[in-house]
Design a protein around this motif. Sequence first.
Motif, PDB file in Angstrom:
ATOM      1  N   ARG A  69       0.822  -1.203   0.000  1.00 39.86           N
ATOM      2  CA  ARG A  69       0.000   0.000   0.000  1.00 39.86           C
ATOM      3  C   ARG A  69       0.861   1.260   0.000  1.00 39.86           C
ATOM      4  N   VAL A  72       1.832   1.724  -3.707  1.00 40.44           N
ATOM      5  CA  VAL A  72       0.755   2.221  -4.566  1.00 40.44           C
ATOM      6  C   VAL A  72       0.302   3.613  -4.135  1.00 40.44           C
ATOM      7  N   MET A 107      -3.622  -2.233  -9.397  1.00 33.78           N
ATOM      8  CA  MET A 107      -3.614  -3.080  -8.209  1.00 33.78           C
ATOM      9  C   MET A 107      -4.831  -3.978  -8.225  1.00 33.78           C
ATOM     10  N   LEU A 184       0.235  -4.494  -8.896  1.00 35.44           N
ATOM     11  CA  LEU A 184       0.383  -4.962  -7.530  1.00 35.44           C
ATOM     12  C   LEU A 184      -0.780  -5.904  -7.210  1.00 35.44           C
ATOM     13  N   ASP A 186      -2.725  -7.885  -4.106  1.00 42.20           N
ATOM     14  CA  ASP A 186      -2.861  -8.044  -2.657  1.00 42.20           C
ATOM     15  C   ASP A 186      -3.668  -9.304  -2.374  1.00 42.20           C
TER      16      ASP A 186
END
Lengths: 381, 560
Positions: A69, A72, A107, A184, A186
Amino acid sequence: MFGSRDRRVSVSGSLRCPAMEIHIAHVSKDYFSAGKRIVALSNVDLAIPANKIFTLLGPSGCGKTTLLRCIVGLEMPDAGEIALGDEIVFSKEKNIFVPPEKRGLSMVFQSYAIWPHMNVFDNVAYPLQTAKAPKEEIKRKVEKTLRFVQLEGFENRPATKLSGGQQQRVALARALVAEPKVILFDEPLSNLDAKLREETRKELRAFLTELKITAVYVTHDRIEALSLSDTIAVMKDGRIVEIGTPKQIYFDSDRRFVADFIGRANLIEGKVAIAEGPYTIIDSAIGTIACNQNIEASPGEEVTVCIRPEFIRMMEGDTGNGPNIFRGRMESLVFVGDAYEGEIRIGNTLLIARIEPTADLKEGDEVTLHVDPGHCSVVLR
Amino acid sequence: MMHRTTRTLTPSLIAIVAFLTVCPVVMLILGSFSEGLGSFGDFTLKKYIESYTDPDFADIIVNTTVFTIGSAFVATLLALFLAYLNTRTNIPFKFLFRIISIIPMMIPHILFAVSWLLLLNPSNGLINLFLRQVFNLQESPFNIYSLSGMILAEGLLDLPIAYLILAPAMASFDVSLEESSKVCGASNLRTLGKVTLPILRPAILASITLVIVRSLASFAVPSVIGMPGRIYVLSTHIYRIIATGFAADYGMAAAVGMSALATSTTLTYIYRYLTFEGEKYVTISSRGYRPTVIDLKNAKYPLFAIVAGLSCVLIVLPVLVLLYTSLLPYSMVPSAKAFAMMSWKNWAEVLRDPISLLSVKNSVFLGIVGATLGVILSIFVCYAVVKVRTPASGILESLSFLSFSFPGIVIGVGFMWFFVRTPLYATIWSLLIGYIATYLPYGIRPLTSAFVQIHSDLEESSRVYGGGTLYTLRRIVIPLLIPGIVSGWILMATMFVRELTLSVVLSRPGTEVLAVQILRFAEDGLWGKLSALGIIMILISTSLVLIASLIGVKLVEVEK
């Protein structure tokens, strides 16, 4: 200033993107929760190579998601510097903070974060719409990306009327559509059921390899990390503990924590007896173990020996006293389909072993086992 | 990354909401220890002694207890019956249950009470007249002017609330608990008694508690049905103290109100405890959930007839009776003669009556402006509670639900003590402030769920994909909020258009509102005019609901 935004509206015909490295230097971040200070990131230094799949692996609360985080731009670190390629996007010293919408990254969220009030087309088109791309270009790119993730013809479906796997692919399409240099992830697979997770993992690997894209992937699942990554960084308590290829991390880890976290392991405490020679010799509760010389250790030092269950070989009959031959008793033996999972007692130590399913063994048997010294590694405590 | 505006947001909201909810309570407490409305005077216990030593007071407490508990049992038993049939059996036409659970909220309570009065009053109630003609009876068989009459009307009015608590609980518990009982050889009925109902106990208790709170605050049924029969409960007793007799005694009203407020607050606390406990108790299984439906076989259609009858009684009958009465010069059983005498006379009179017209104007204004302001306040409060989440937001959350437990008439007395000291006294703005304060939870609830639905991931992904703060607000946050805003607005607007309990205290000449004007007509026995105005009231709230829903649909479409 923001090269990434120019690239967004480019009319390039392929989904290939130029290379971009990520540099993280001395990044720290603390949280305050219920009046207590929690260290999320502690002086993290990391260079994430371009066009590779880089995984941040660690138990929950190790700081991996916070680091993602910070990259980003959804969190601001307390200290340090983050650069995407040549552009510094965060620097405490230089007082730079580029907000997430100006970083030009993509992301995939754990929850997918598919907007429930939009259909599939609008969800995927969003990154192009914010970049004010022309209508026809948006239409063309969304179609192409949906074809790429095998969701052709789903344009007008309400996003909420999709299965978990399809939502996952919409999230991926949205991440790919603007052709970012970095994506990215997660924990993107954690909401899928086991079977679908395995399929999607393979698909994702194929997609990312084909695209030659810089991917930063956060997960707590070691199988995911091992099977997807080019490089794994294992994190613990806000620090990077070890970085390496999946094989290095699995076979030659230097750290007890990493060896334990990355797979099932027999961890045997011992003391270094001989440090020179082809093998490091360790005295332990089960006897003398000849180990791979993977780390520098001096005689007398307290260390741990890591032996993976799959490298414990059962031997037929009594074959004398070679190196790394141990005798014990089969404490339990459970058939799990493709193998037996056995527990072997040697003195007070229990070793877990993976034994081929055809073995003629039963609980209570006296057994002899052998471990190749090349598969015994010394790890620091 | 908290901006200065968000840092000051929660404290300023706490100040506003605390003014709205705590101020009337503080004024009520001060007032109850004071000598008169105009000036507080010395601290005195006189009003407490006076009101609680009143020889009638014991009767009032008994009446209130019987009325509230009786209504709670009527409403809860009916709701259990309906919820069980709907969620657990194969009864046909299940859509009726949704209608039963929602529509009665649209019918103003005072009109519901009046329609039952028109049906069951002993001198010329339609059902009584009809039965007397058919069976040639001397006396009317039913008398609505009794505690049982009040309990019947209030119980039916509170049925939707009980249903909304019980139906989800009934639908969500693990069917395997029942199945295991049946595997052990228990019959359907035995399973119901031994397994289903005990598991539902928290929900049942919650329903009973909430209906007691509601009927304690209820003013429509006690005033329209109870007062003519000289059956007083706490709310009408307070009304009698301030609205009838030689001098209105707001000090005594405050002293009596304190006990209603204390009871109501305690019960609401119990209710919240029960629903919290209930969440732990009722086992909701996400895995393998499938409601097994019990085949009613031959009982299917008789049971359905009961449900259909109930929906008639709840929805169709009140409206029909009002329409019928509005067209007749006096009450009579439907007959050729009655239909011959029908005319629009009552309607014409109402539409020429300046006070009725003023009340329409005031109520429409309060509905539209009040609901809009109320929803705006609710949006900010929910944003602070759900999204900003500072330690202070817990205080804000409790404050914003505080007025849920306040009986309207009591809080009206508290506001009276406040407004009389301000230039707002006897203006429409005093009603507006009072309404928003009392009905704030109705705006907060739908908006809270709307905000909760906007998971922070949805905003964050918009930021990552290039949407700035304002862009994200416009494309993501507001579109997702619109359904919550619309339902909050509808709830508040319909509540405001028919508001009675607060208005009977705060409404003065010039600030008459619809429900108060209807109550005046009821007190004067002008049933025809009352019915005409009542139907106008229903039409107004229905059109507000329709307009708001249409605007909501349009707004969402524009976004797409």
